[in-house]
Design an enzyme around this catalytic site. Structure first.
Site, short mmCIF file in Angstrom:
data_model
loop_
_atom_site.label_atom_id
_atom_site.label_comp_id
_atom_site.label_asym_id
_atom_site.label_seq_id
_atom_site.Cartn_x
_atom_site.Cartn_y
_atom_site.Cartn_z
CD GLU A 51 12.74 103.05 74.57
OE1 GLU A 51 12.22 103.03 73.43
OE2 GLU A 51 12.15 103.46 75.58
CE LYS B 9 16.28 90.88 85.83
NZ LYS B 9 17.59 91.14 86.47
N GLY C 107 1.06 107.22 55.15
CA GLY C 107 -0.35 107.60 55.15
C GLY C 107 -0.90 107.66 53.74
N GLY C 108 -2.08 108.23 53.61
CA GLY C 108 -2.72 108.31 52.32
C GLY C 108 -2.06 109.29 51.38
CG ASP D 75 12.12 102.83 79.15
OD1 ASP D 75 11.60 101.85 79.70
OD2 ASP D 75 13.34 102.93 78.99
CD GLN E 181 12.91 106.87 79.23
OE1 GLN E 181 12.33 107.44 78.31
NE2 GLN E 181 14.05 106.24 79.02
#
Length: 427
Positions: free
Chosen positions: A139, A136, A244-245, A168, A17
């Site tokens: 995702e 290794k 957020g704000g 990915d 991917q």
């Protein structure tokens, strides 16, 4: 019509991917992407297959607009084909495990020697340096180690992976930026360079607001979080808090199914109009919610009132109500919702394609819209579909030489049909 990347040729050795995401975007931008596959093909051709004897959607949805050539890199003539293609390409991409190309004899130094102008782009789980470099990654491993999982999920539940493939596909987007920057610099210097993106690094970058909050914790609690954060030394899981704000969260709508929710951001500027619609003048004047600081302190009560209001509407109905008030919001859209959505179809973000093996199917469209060179999405190639075409058009080999190479096992996993003296493609 010329495309933004017309004239750019990419030798794409990536699989699964992360790499194919990057090369597909560049193919949509007009690059000639040659998918360089082993005789057995990209492993995802057969993974999660839903149509017998057909390339899986896992493969087809990540490899549109490419040409496929199969080459046996363990065969001497196969290696010669690879070398000659390196000379004809602007970019070579790979996302093999640590040391795979090196063991085949193609370190970056060797590739650069073969073609000093080529850009070599690599995706690694943890990069080529550091104590994790030989490990290794997949995702969810990248999400776990890059900070994504520890900050995703409900506060009183286990860490969760994001549904969006930030490990990915997110890494693939970073790789495209690096490749385009390296090609731009080559225009000035004439020299290619090595571009590397580690999955862990990309996830960390996509989690940058969580690093903002990590450092803010040293100066006091995070008041926008609905849970207590005083005394924490790491950014916690925020559930559906906006982060957020402005305060944000989901509201449950009727009829109460698994995606019958709408996400709402309660901006300072829209509170009075929203409060008036929900609870009239009494809610507008309620001191618990008078200013954003008050709403942060009492957000549990605020969300309870808003949820009571939302229960009388479907998510689409509530979206219409809130948009009239200029409240930022969006219904939680399922894949079915999006597949049938008029806006999505108008934006060409869910497109119809046809495939010789699997028939009709749909692919996600090109998210980057260029006015002078819109993307034209074409189906993914079948395994080795363009082998002869690439050998003739790119390497300019005569049919007799192609036949001889095929007899020598350059394009298949089988042993050569007859023993013959090896001759390089170029004197």
């Amino acid at each position: 019509m010329d495309k933004a990347l017309s004239g750019t040729r990419i030798l794409d050795m990536t699989h699964v991917q992360a790499g194919p995401t990057a090369s597909q975007l560049m193919a949509w931008l007009g690059a000639d992407v040659i998918k360089f596959e082993p005789p057995t093909g990209d492993a995802t051709r057969g993974q999660l297959r839903d149509v017998p004897n057909a390339d899986s959607l896992y493969f087809t949805m990540l490899n549109c607009n490419k040409r496929s050539i199969t080459v046996n890199m363990k065969n001497a003539m196969g290696k010669e084909v690879f070398i000659e293609l390196l000379k004809k390409c602007d970019v070579v991409m790979e996302n093999f495990g640590p040391g795979v190309l090196d063991r085949l004899g193609f370190t970056w130094e060797k590739v650069h020697q073969i073609n000093p102008r080529i850009v070599m782009a690599s995706i690694k789980g943890f990069g080529s340096s550091g104590p994790y470099s030989d490990f290794k990654a997949y995702e969810n491993v990248a999400q776990a180690m890059g900070g994504g999982m520890s900050t995703t999920g409900l506060p009183d539940g286990p860490p969760c992976v994001a549904g969006a493939q930030i490990g990915d596909s997110g890494t693939g987007l970073h790789l495209v930026i690096g490749i385009l920057a390296a090609l731009h610099q080559r225009n000035a210097t004439g020299r290619g360079q090595y571009v590397e993106v580690a999955m862990l690094d990309a996830v960390m970058n996509l989690c940058r607001v969580k690093w903002r909050d990590h450092q803010r914790l040293a100066h006091g609690p995070l008041t926008e979080y609905s849970q207590p954060t005083a005394g924490l030394d790491a950014t916690p899981r925020a559930g559906n808090d906006s982060g957020g704000g402005q305060l944000g969260n989901v509201l449950k709508c009727k009829p109460g199914g698994p995606t019958d929710y709408i996400y709402v951001v309660v901006q300072e500027a829209v509170w009075n109009a929203l409060a008036n619609r929900v609870g009239g003048a009494a809610l507008v004047s309620d001191p618990r919610f008078a200013a954003i600081g008050d709403r942060r302190k009492n957000q549990a009560q605020m969300w309870a009132l808003l949820n009571d209001f939302a229960a009388g509407y479907t998510k689409r109905e509530l979206m219409a109500v809130l948009n009239e008030l200029d409240v930022p919001c969006g219904p939680v859209m399922s894949t079915k919702d999006l597949a049938e959505d008029e806006h999505v179809r108008l934006r060409e973000m869910y497109v119809d394609l046809d495939h010789p093996q699997r028939g009709k199917w749909h692919n996600v469209g090109m998210p980057i819209k260029l006015s002078d060179s819109p993307a034209q999405i074409e189906r993914s190639p079948t395994l080795g579909e363009h082998t002869d075409e690439i050998l003739r058009e790119v390497l300019e080999l005569p049919d007799a030489q192609i036949d001889a190479m095929r007899e020598a096992g350059a394009f298949t996993k089988d042993a050569p049909k007859k023993t013959s003296e090896y001759h390089p493609l170029r004197a």
